[in-house]
Write an enzyme that holds these catalytic residues in place. Structure first.
Site, PDB file in Angstrom:
ATOM      1  N   ALA A   1      -7.015  18.570  -6.900  1.00  0.00           N
ATOM      2  CA  ALA A   1      -5.993  19.280  -6.122  1.00  0.00           C
ATOM      3  C   ALA A   1      -4.781  18.387  -5.869  1.00  0.00           C
ATOM      4  O   ALA A   1      -3.629  18.827  -5.943  1.00  0.00           O
ATOM      5  CB  ALA A   1      -6.596  19.748  -4.798  1.00  0.00           C
ATOM      6  N   ALA A   2      -5.041  17.115  -5.588  1.00  0.00           N
ATOM      7  CA  ALA A   2      -3.935  16.175  -5.345  1.00  0.00           C
ATOM      8  C   ALA A   2      -3.104  15.998  -6.607  1.00  0.00           C
ATOM      9  O   ALA A   2      -1.868  15.977  -6.552  1.00  0.00           O
ATOM     10  CB  ALA A   2      -4.498  14.824  -4.880  1.00  0.00           C
ATOM     11  N   LYS A   3      -3.761  15.894  -7.743  1.00  0.00           N
ATOM     12  CA  LYS A   3      -3.040  15.719  -9.010  1.00  0.00           C
ATOM     13  C   LYS A   3      -2.283  16.999  -9.384  1.00  0.00           C
ATOM     14  O   LYS A   3      -1.185  16.943  -9.929  1.00  0.00           O
ATOM     15  CB  LYS A   3      -4.009  15.300 -10.121  1.00  0.00           C
ATOM     16  CG  LYS A   3      -4.621  13.901  -9.926  1.00  0.00           C
ATOM     17  CD  LYS A   3      -3.572  12.794  -9.881  1.00  0.00           C
ATOM     18  CE  LYS A   3      -4.178  11.421 -10.107  1.00  0.00           C
ATOM     19  NZ  LYS A   3      -3.184  10.325  -9.993  1.00  0.00           N
TER      20      LYS A   3
ATOM     21  N   ASP B   1       0.873  -1.176   0.000  1.00  0.00           N
ATOM     22  CA  ASP B   1       0.000   0.000   0.000  1.00  0.00           C
ATOM     23  C   ASP B   1       0.910   1.226   0.000  1.00  0.00           C
ATOM     24  O   ASP B   1       1.616   1.486   0.990  1.00  0.00           O
ATOM     25  CB  ASP B   1      -0.895  -0.021   1.248  1.00  0.00           C
ATOM     26  CG  ASP B   1      -1.857   1.170   1.282  1.00  0.00           C
ATOM     27  OD1 ASP B   1      -1.610   2.174   0.576  1.00  0.00           O
ATOM     28  OD2 ASP B   1      -2.843   1.096   2.037  1.00  0.00           O
TER      29      ASP B   1
ATOM     30  N   ILE C   1      -9.155   7.845 -20.020  1.00  0.00           N
ATOM     31  CA  ILE C   1      -8.586   6.608 -20.563  1.00  0.00           C
ATOM     32  C   ILE C   1      -9.573   5.470 -20.287  1.00  0.00           C
ATOM     33  O   ILE C   1      -9.932   5.224 -19.124  1.00  0.00           O
ATOM     34  CB  ILE C   1      -7.233   6.253 -19.897  1.00  0.00           C
ATOM     35  CG1 ILE C   1      -6.269   7.459 -19.867  1.00  0.00           C
ATOM     36  CG2 ILE C   1      -6.606   5.047 -20.585  1.00  0.00           C
ATOM     37  CD1 ILE C   1      -5.613   7.810 -21.159  1.00  0.00           C
TER      38      ILE C   1
ATOM     39  N   TYR D   1      -9.459  15.393  -5.530  1.00  0.00           N
ATOM     40  CA  TYR D   1      -8.721  14.593  -6.512  1.00  0.00           C
ATOM     41  C   TYR D   1      -7.917  15.521  -7.437  1.00  0.00           C
ATOM     42  O   TYR D   1      -6.717  15.317  -7.641  1.00  0.00           O
ATOM     43  CB  TYR D   1      -9.695  13.725  -7.313  1.00  0.00           C
ATOM     44  CG  TYR D   1      -9.047  12.945  -8.427  1.00  0.00           C
ATOM     45  CD1 TYR D   1      -8.173  11.891  -8.159  1.00  0.00           C
ATOM     46  CD2 TYR D   1      -9.300  13.264  -9.767  1.00  0.00           C
ATOM     47  CE1 TYR D   1      -7.574  11.174  -9.194  1.00  0.00           C
ATOM     48  CE2 TYR D   1      -8.708  12.552 -10.794  1.00  0.00           C
ATOM     49  CZ  TYR D   1      -7.854  11.507 -10.506  1.00  0.00           C
ATOM     50  OH  TYR D   1      -7.261  10.796 -11.524  1.00  0.00           O
TER      51      TYR D   1
HETATM   52  N1  LIG Z   1      -8.494   6.049 -16.335  1.00  0.00           N
HETATM   53  C1  LIG Z   1      -8.526   7.384 -16.446  1.00  0.00           C
HETATM   54  O1  LIG Z   1      -9.386   7.941 -17.158  1.00  0.00           O
HETATM   55  C2  LIG Z   1      -7.476   8.222 -15.746  1.00  0.00           C
HETATM   56  C3  LIG Z   1      -7.362   9.555 -16.157  1.00  0.00           C
HETATM   57  C4  LIG Z   1      -6.418  10.366 -15.531  1.00  0.00           C
HETATM   58  C5  LIG Z   1      -5.602   9.853 -14.567  1.00  0.00           C
HETATM   59  N2  LIG Z   1      -5.725   8.555 -14.172  1.00  0.00           N
HETATM   60  C6  LIG Z   1      -4.809   8.058 -13.137  1.00  0.00           C
HETATM   61  O2  LIG Z   1      -4.159   6.913 -13.623  1.00  0.00           O
HETATM   62  C7  LIG Z   1      -3.710   6.130 -12.527  1.00  0.00           C
HETATM   63  C8  LIG Z   1      -4.086   4.673 -12.784  1.00  0.00           C
HETATM   64  O3  LIG Z   1      -5.495   4.560 -12.794  1.00  0.00           O
HETATM   65  P1  LIG Z   1      -6.275   3.555 -13.766  1.00  0.00           P
HETATM   66  O4  LIG Z   1      -7.137   4.363 -14.630  1.00  0.00           O
HETATM   67  O5  LIG Z   1      -5.315   2.602 -14.360  1.00  0.00           O
HETATM   68  O6  LIG Z   1      -7.269   2.846 -12.732  1.00  0.00           O
HETATM   69  P2  LIG Z   1      -7.146   1.414 -11.985  1.00  0.00           P
HETATM   70  O7  LIG Z   1      -7.303   0.325 -12.983  1.00  0.00           O
HETATM   71  O8  LIG Z   1      -8.097   1.493 -10.854  1.00  0.00           O
HETATM   72  O9  LIG Z   1      -5.651   1.371 -11.456  1.00  0.00           O
HETATM   73  C9  LIG Z   1      -5.242   1.964 -10.244  1.00  0.00           C
HETATM   74  C10 LIG Z   1      -4.211   1.048  -9.624  1.00  0.00           C
HETATM   75  O10 LIG Z   1      -3.623   1.692  -8.506  1.00  0.00           O
HETATM   76  C11 LIG Z   1      -3.552   0.761  -7.456  1.00  0.00           C
HETATM   77  N3  LIG Z   1      -3.610   1.488  -6.198  1.00  0.00           N
HETATM   78  C12 LIG Z   1      -4.552   2.356  -5.795  1.00  0.00           C
HETATM   79  N4  LIG Z   1      -4.264   2.806  -4.572  1.00  0.00           N
HETATM   80  C13 LIG Z   1      -3.100   2.196  -4.204  1.00  0.00           C
HETATM   81  C14 LIG Z   1      -2.300   2.258  -3.047  1.00  0.00           C
HETATM   82  N5  LIG Z   1      -2.625   3.004  -1.984  1.00  0.00           N
HETATM   83  N6  LIG Z   1      -1.175   1.502  -3.005  1.00  0.00           N
HETATM   84  C15 LIG Z   1      -0.832   0.745  -4.059  1.00  0.00           C
HETATM   85  N7  LIG Z   1      -1.548   0.646  -5.186  1.00  0.00           N
HETATM   86  C16 LIG Z   1      -2.678   1.383  -5.243  1.00  0.00           C
HETATM   87  C17 LIG Z   1      -4.725  -0.185  -7.647  1.00  0.00           C
HETATM   88  O11 LIG Z   1      -4.460  -1.483  -7.123  1.00  0.00           O
HETATM   89  P3  LIG Z   1      -4.986  -1.971  -5.698  1.00  0.00           P
HETATM   90  O12 LIG Z   1      -6.434  -1.613  -5.609  1.00  0.00           O
HETATM   91  O13 LIG Z   1      -4.700  -3.441  -5.721  1.00  0.00           O
HETATM   92  O14 LIG Z   1      -4.163  -1.267  -4.686  1.00  0.00           O
HETATM   93  C18 LIG Z   1      -4.811  -0.264  -9.167  1.00  0.00           C
HETATM   94  O15 LIG Z   1      -4.020  -1.320  -9.677  1.00  0.00           O
HETATM   95  C19 LIG Z   1      -4.351   6.740 -11.281  1.00  0.00           C
HETATM   96  O16 LIG Z   1      -3.371   7.508 -10.612  1.00  0.00           O
HETATM   97  C20 LIG Z   1      -5.443   7.623 -11.839  1.00  0.00           C
HETATM   98  O17 LIG Z   1      -5.738   8.710 -10.988  1.00  0.00           O
HETATM   99  C21 LIG Z   1      -6.644   7.716 -14.754  1.00  0.00           C
END
Ligand SMILES: NC(=O)c1ccc[n+]([C@@H]2O[C@H](COP(=O)([O-])OP(=O)(O)OC[C@H]3O[C@@H](n4cnc5c(N)ncnc54)[C@H](OP(=O)(O)O)[C@@H]3O)[C@@H](O)[C@H]2O)c1
Length: 239
Positions: free
Chosen positions: A145-147, A54, A176, A143
């Site tokens: 703000a964090a980004k 984590d 995405i 969210y």
């Molecule tokens: N998809 C979009 O449209 C989009 C757009 C802009 C930015 N993003 C960013 O892209 C990144 C990846 O997101 P995604 O779209 O690929 O969604 P996702 O499939 O939900 O992937 C997020 C991954 O992060 C892991 N995770 C979350 N909190 C964690 C923690 N505290 N420690 C370790 N692992 C953690 C999750 O695994 P576990 O649950 O097993 O921990 C999961 O594998 C994120 O930072 C998200 O904010 C996504």
């Protein structure tokens, strides 16, 4: 040369695509996440090493650093997501505080903790890539703000690591598809609006982020550092 690559949140979505891209090039890849079962399945599929961790827990991140070998070439901070999605905020200011802390922990402090813990392992020529979001421009939420804070942190990190021959950049994706980000809660109407906001009329794919990350870690990108790279099909433009 085969590199050693750490991808946080590598069990699904963008992180999994990033891990697959580096692995396809012959690199050694470690993936992390909290869901040990899913992480193990991904690791088997991609032939990468899973380490459950984590990224918001300092003890677990310190243990991760111990389990990694002495050397690392690439760190990709993908772990995160919008912790407001599907969760009812608790009442009053305590609820506001908890909700904001959750997003700051998941998206900002996860990257800060992981990067800090492994920084000393990065070899010259190494790269730190962190995944931000278009939400930093448009989402006036914890969210977003964090980004946005990730971009400021990345700029400072770049100046810190530059003299060691390392680069640090932020990739800021637009919408995405094919990840678990929206927890199944994205309506068709909202999806259509997100796609309509692009210039190329399509949703992003995890591969778009994987290829950009791979490029930032390549020889051709050694003079790109301290930047935010927007990967969104034109949904947000820069000057
Ligand atoms: N998809 C979009 O449209 C989009 C757009 C802009 C930015 N993003 C960013 O892209 C990144 C990846 O997101 P995604 O779209 O690929 O969604 P996702 O499939 O939900 O992937 C997020 C991954 O992060 C892991 N995770 C979350 N909190 C964690 C923690 N505290 N420690 C370790 N692992 C953690 C999750 O695994 P576990 O649950 O097993 O921990 C999961 O594998 C994120 O930072 C998200 O904010 C996504």
């Amino acid at each position: 040369m085969s590199r050693i690559v750490l991808v946080t949140g590598g069990g699904s979505g963008l992180g999994k695509a990033v891990a697959a891209r580096f692995r396809a090039a012959g690199d050694t890849v470690v993936v992390t996440g909290r869901n040990a079962g899913r992480l193990a399945r991904t690791a088997g599929e991609l032939d990468v090493r899973p380490i459950p961790c984590d990224a918001t827990d300092p003890g677990q991140v310190a243990r991760l650093a111990d389990e990694l070998g002495p050397d690392l070439d690439v760190v990709v901070n993908t772990a995160g997501g919008n912790t407001d999605l599907g969760v009812d905020q608790g009442p009053g200011l305590e609820g506001v505080l908890a909700a904001w802390r959750a997003n700051l922990d998941a998206n900002l402090l996860s990257a800060v903790l992981t990067t800090t813990a492994v920084l000393g392992k990065l070899r010259p020529g190494g790269t730190i890539v962190t995944v931000g979001s278009i939400g930093a421009e448009y989402a006036s939420t914890s969210y977003g703000a964090a980004k946005a804070a990730l971009a400021a942190w990345t700029a400072g990190l770049s100046s810190e690591v530059g003299p060691k021959g390392l680069t640090a950049n932020l990739i800021s994706p637009g919408y995405i598809a094919e990840t678990e980000f929206f927890r199944g809660k994205l309506t068709e109407q909202r999806r259509d609006a997100l796609v309509a906001a692009t210039h190329n009329g399509r949703a992003g794919q995890p591969r778009d982020i994987a290829e950009t990350t791979y490029f930032l870690a390549s020889e051709g990108a050694r003079h790109i550092t301290g930047q935010t790279l927007h990967v969104n099909g034109g949904a947000h433009t820069t000057r």
